[in-house]
Every structure is written in structure tokens, then in C-alpha cells.
Design a protein around this motif. Structure first.
Motif, PDB file in Angstrom:
ATOM      1  N   LEU A   1     -49.810 -12.780  67.066  1.00 39.00           N
ATOM      2  CA  LEU A   1     -49.657 -13.417  65.834  1.00 39.00           C
ATOM      3  C   LEU A   1     -49.669 -14.841  65.561  1.00 39.00           C
ATOM      4  CD1 LEU A   1     -49.467 -12.501  62.688  1.00 39.00           C
ATOM      5  CD2 LEU A   1     -46.922 -12.352  62.947  1.00 39.00           C
ATOM      6  N   THR A   2     -49.190 -15.400  66.387  1.00 42.56           N
ATOM      7  CA  THR A   2     -49.143 -17.062  66.444  1.00 42.56           C
ATOM      8  C   THR A   2     -50.633 -17.393  66.646  1.00 42.56           C
ATOM      9  OG1 THR A   2     -46.763 -17.317  67.315  1.00 42.56           O
ATOM     10  CG2 THR A   2     -48.477 -19.307  67.933  1.00 42.56           C
ATOM     11  N   TRP A   3     -51.344 -16.672  67.736  1.00 46.62           N
ATOM     12  CA  TRP A   3     -52.567 -17.252  68.149  1.00 46.62           C
ATOM     13  C   TRP A   3     -53.630 -16.842  66.692  1.00 46.62           C
ATOM     14  CZ3 TRP A   3     -54.454 -20.309  71.252  1.00 46.62           C
ATOM     15  CH2 TRP A   3     -56.011 -20.390  71.483  1.00 46.62           C
TER      16      TRP A   3
ATOM     17  N   LEU B   1     -58.983 -10.754  76.757  1.00 45.49           N
ATOM     18  CA  LEU B   1     -59.428 -11.813  76.036  1.00 45.49           C
ATOM     19  C   LEU B   1     -60.960 -11.233  75.714  1.00 45.49           C
ATOM     20  CD1 LEU B   1     -57.811 -14.780  77.730  1.00 45.49           C
ATOM     21  CD2 LEU B   1     -57.722 -14.102  75.214  1.00 45.49           C
ATOM     22  N   ARG B   2     -61.376 -11.613  74.529  1.00 47.21           N
ATOM     23  CA  ARG B   2     -62.716 -11.179  74.088  1.00 47.21           C
ATOM     24  C   ARG B   2     -63.448 -12.595  73.402  1.00 47.21           C
ATOM     25  NH1 ARG B   2     -64.564  -5.334  71.559  1.00 47.21           N
ATOM     26  NH2 ARG B   2     -63.963  -4.835  73.976  1.00 47.21           N
TER      27      ARG B   2
ATOM     28  N   LEU C   1     -68.594 -10.353  66.363  1.00 49.33           N
ATOM     29  CA  LEU C   1     -68.227 -10.209  67.776  1.00 49.33           C
ATOM     30  C   LEU C   1     -66.523 -10.175  67.886  1.00 49.33           C
ATOM     31  CD1 LEU C   1     -70.898 -11.568  69.926  1.00 49.33           C
ATOM     32  CD2 LEU C   1     -70.320  -9.351  69.158  1.00 49.33           C
ATOM     33  N   GLY C   2     -65.519 -10.056  68.864  1.00 45.42           N
ATOM     34  CA  GLY C   2     -64.308 -10.246  68.895  1.00 45.42           C
ATOM     35  C   GLY C   2     -63.627  -8.878  68.656  1.00 45.42           C
ATOM     36  N   TYR C   3     -62.509  -8.719  67.919  1.00 46.81           N
ATOM     37  CA  TYR C   3     -61.750  -7.889  67.733  1.00 46.81           C
ATOM     38  C   TYR C   3     -61.471  -7.755  66.256  1.00 46.81           C
ATOM     39  CZ  TYR C   3     -60.037  -7.201  72.442  1.00 46.81           C
ATOM     40  OH  TYR C   3     -60.139  -7.009  74.010  1.00 46.81           O
ATOM     41  N   ALA C   4     -61.597  -6.572  65.498  1.00 47.34           N
ATOM     42  CA  ALA C   4     -61.288  -6.351  64.119  1.00 47.34           C
ATOM     43  C   ALA C   4     -59.648  -6.377  63.777  1.00 47.34           C
ATOM     44  CB  ALA C   4     -61.680  -5.103  63.442  1.00 47.34           C
TER      45      ALA C   4
ATOM     46  N   GLU D   1     -64.605 -18.941  69.844  1.00 42.67           N
ATOM     47  CA  GLU D   1     -63.096 -18.286  69.766  1.00 42.67           C
ATOM     48  C   GLU D   1     -62.969 -17.153  70.946  1.00 42.67           C
ATOM     49  OE1 GLU D   1     -62.225 -18.559  64.963  1.00 42.67           O
ATOM     50  OE2 GLU D   1     -62.813 -16.735  65.878  1.00 42.67           O
ATOM     51  N   LEU D   2     -61.772 -17.358  71.339  1.00 43.19           N
ATOM     52  CA  LEU D   2     -61.187 -16.232  72.156  1.00 43.19           C
ATOM     53  C   LEU D   2     -60.135 -15.332  71.482  1.00 43.19           C
ATOM     54  CD1 LEU D   2     -60.888 -17.695  75.722  1.00 43.19           C
ATOM     55  CD2 LEU D   2     -62.718 -16.419  75.091  1.00 43.19           C
ATOM     56  N   HIS D   3     -60.403 -14.086  71.318  1.00 42.52           N
ATOM     57  CA  HIS D   3     -59.455 -13.224  70.625  1.00 42.52           C
ATOM     58  C   HIS D   3     -58.556 -12.374  71.482  1.00 42.52           C
ATOM     59  CE1 HIS D   3     -61.917 -13.219  66.567  1.00 42.52           C
ATOM     60  NE2 HIS D   3     -61.392 -14.515  67.175  1.00 42.52           N
ATOM     61  N   LEU D   4     -57.411 -11.906  71.022  1.00 40.29           N
ATOM     62  CA  LEU D   4     -56.708 -10.915  71.928  1.00 40.29           C
ATOM     63  C   LEU D   4     -56.642  -9.536  70.515  1.00 40.29           C
ATOM     64  CD1 LEU D   4     -53.752 -12.733  73.111  1.00 40.29           C
ATOM     65  CD2 LEU D   4     -55.201 -11.465  74.428  1.00 40.29           C
TER      66      LEU D   4
END
Length: 260
Positions: free
Chosen positions: A182-184, A35-36, A202-205, A150-153
Motif C-alpha cells: 500500500l505504501t508503494w 516485481l513486474r 502492463l504490471g498488475y491490476a 514503474e515496478l509493481h508488486l
């Protein structure tokens, strides 16, 4: 690392529940470790404060120091995309990756390939700058912004997920991608392409090439196709502006990697 806000904590609980719900409890800790934190920038109709000098906004006109020229590319003046008053979002930058204050200003060509990012320190004199008359394109529609915790996977095919991917069975990989990731993602970016109006720091691309973001890169900014701003990149895609972690720490904003 700053403590998570109540919104981050809520999202973490919801994500852990989603992992358990879809049969991935055995890998819960490994997935949760990925999680990022990210900062969503959701556009809305502007208010007076958004358009004030130094305000956070997408589209409209930028605020630049008097001695700084409007950036140009091969086809003339670049398009102003967005600017962020970094002190306003610093509490959501849990890992302290971005400058804690000042103004981050982003320009791009119409193809989303030639992207320039400027950081002007707090206290630098700024003034509104109109789009040059020689520009081949009109300015984007000005919108205000709400900053979102936000928290990203990571996407299942990205390098960030590789260590977990190797220990998952085929059906578990499908469950992660379809039922968790995908749901998130759809919860955070609801609606069809161009409708969500949420840009990102930030987060994931989530680029066309899942392997686009290297392990040592951060998302400096992701600016999306956005109907509210009359902004469209490619076939309603998002432009991802990536920067190596060490270059971000050095504030070397001229050394970028751009993907769509």
C-alpha cells in the motif's frame, strides 16, 4: 528481458529497503521475484506534438485509418479513451509483451464494460477522426502524456502473491499489505481518487476484485478516473483491460477481459 533502466534500478532498491524496514527480510527474495515492470501514463496539458497524428494522448480525438469505422456499442458510438505510440514506450516494456511499434487505440462505453482495443501497424495511413455527432457523450478533454518507468508488486490477495502468502505469518501479511504494497502504491498513485492522472500498461491490476487478474493474464491497459481529462469510471474507479498472455503474443486484441 531488457535490462532495467536507471529508474527501474532505483525503484528496486527503494522497494527492497521497504521490505527490510518492515521486518520481511526473510522473504525479501521471494517478494522481489514478484516485481513486474509496468508503464505509467501520466497526463498533463497537451503540447502540439501530443495532438499530431499518431501522438500519444488521453482524450481528445483518435487517429484512425480511413477505412476503419468508429466502434459502436449498445448505446451508440463508444468513447475514445487514449492512444499510445508504442515505439515511444518500447524501452520501458522490459519483457517485450507489447508490439514494439504502431498505434494502440482504446475505446470504451461510458460504463467501462464494453472496451475495444485496436492496434494499427507502423506505416498505416492515419487521420484524425472527430467524435460522431450521434454520440451520447462529449469527448474527453485532450491531454498529453509522460511515460513513466514503474515496478509493481501484486496485491496481497491476488493469485500472484499466493505462494508467498502461504509462508507468511499473520502479522507479516499485514506488514506486506499495509507497509509495503500500500505504501508503494500510494507513492506511485499519489493523492485522492482521480487526482493522480496516471494510466497504465502492463504490471498488475488493482481491481475491486483482487482475484480479477488470472495468472496467465497481462494488463493490456488500465485507464483510471482522471480529473485532468474529465474522465470518471464508476465511483472514481479504474477500468482494467486484461488479456491472456498467449493472446497478447498473437496480437488478438479482440479477446479481452474487463474488470473495474
Amino acid at each position: 528481458m531488457k535490462p532495467e533502466t536507471p529508474e527501474h534500478e532505483k525503484q528496486r532498491r527503494e522497494l527492497l529497503d521497504l521490505i527490510d524496514e518492515h521486518g520481511l527480510t526473510a522473504h525479501r527474495d521471494a517478494i522481489a521475484a514478484l516485481l513486474r515492470p509496468a508503464i505509467g501514463l501520466r497526463t498533463r496539458a497537451p503540447v502540439k506534438a501530443d495532438l499530431a497524428v499518431g501522438g500519444t494522448r488521453v482524450g481528445g480525438q483518435p487517429d484512425l485509418p480511413p477505412g476503419v469505422a468508429w466502434p459502436e456499442g449498445d448505446d451508440g458510438p463508444l468513447l475514445f479513451v487514449l492512444q499510445v505510440h508504442l515505439a515511444e514506450v518500447a524501452a520501458l516494456d522490459l519483457e517485450g509483451r507489447l508490439p514494439k511499434d504502431g498505434l494502440l487505440v482504446v475505446f470504451s462505453d461510458s460504463w467501462g464494460r464494453d472496451v475495444r482495443v485496436h492496434h494499427f501497424a507502423a506505416g498505416v495511413e492515419l487521420a484524425p477522426r472527430a467524435t460522431p455527432a450521434s454520440s451520447m457523450h462529449p469527448a474527453f478533454r485532450a491531454c498529453g502524456v509522460d511515460a513513466l518507468a514503474e515496478l509493481h508488486l501484486p496485491p496481497s490477495e491476488s493469485a500472484f502473491f499466493e505462494s508467498v502468502h502461504e509462508v507468511l505469518e499473520s502479522d507479516e501479511r499485514d506488514a506486506y499489505h499495509d507497509d509495503v504494497w500500500l505504501t508503494w502504491r500510494e507513492r506511485q498513485r499519489p493523492g485522492s481518487a482521480g487526482k493522480a492522472g496516471i494510466h497504465q500498461l502492463l504490471g498488475y491490476a488493482v481491481a475491486e476484485r483482487y482475484e480479477a487478474q488470472a495468472l496467465d493474464e497481462e494488463v493490456l491497459v488500465g485507464f483510471d478516473s482522471d480529473d485532468r481529462v474529465a474522465m470518471e469510471w464508476g465511483d472514481v474507479h479504474c477500468v482494467w483491460v486484461l488479456i491472456r498472455r498467449d493472446k497478447l503474443a498473437e496480437r488478438a486484441f479482440g479477446e479481452l477481459h474487463v474488470e473495474m
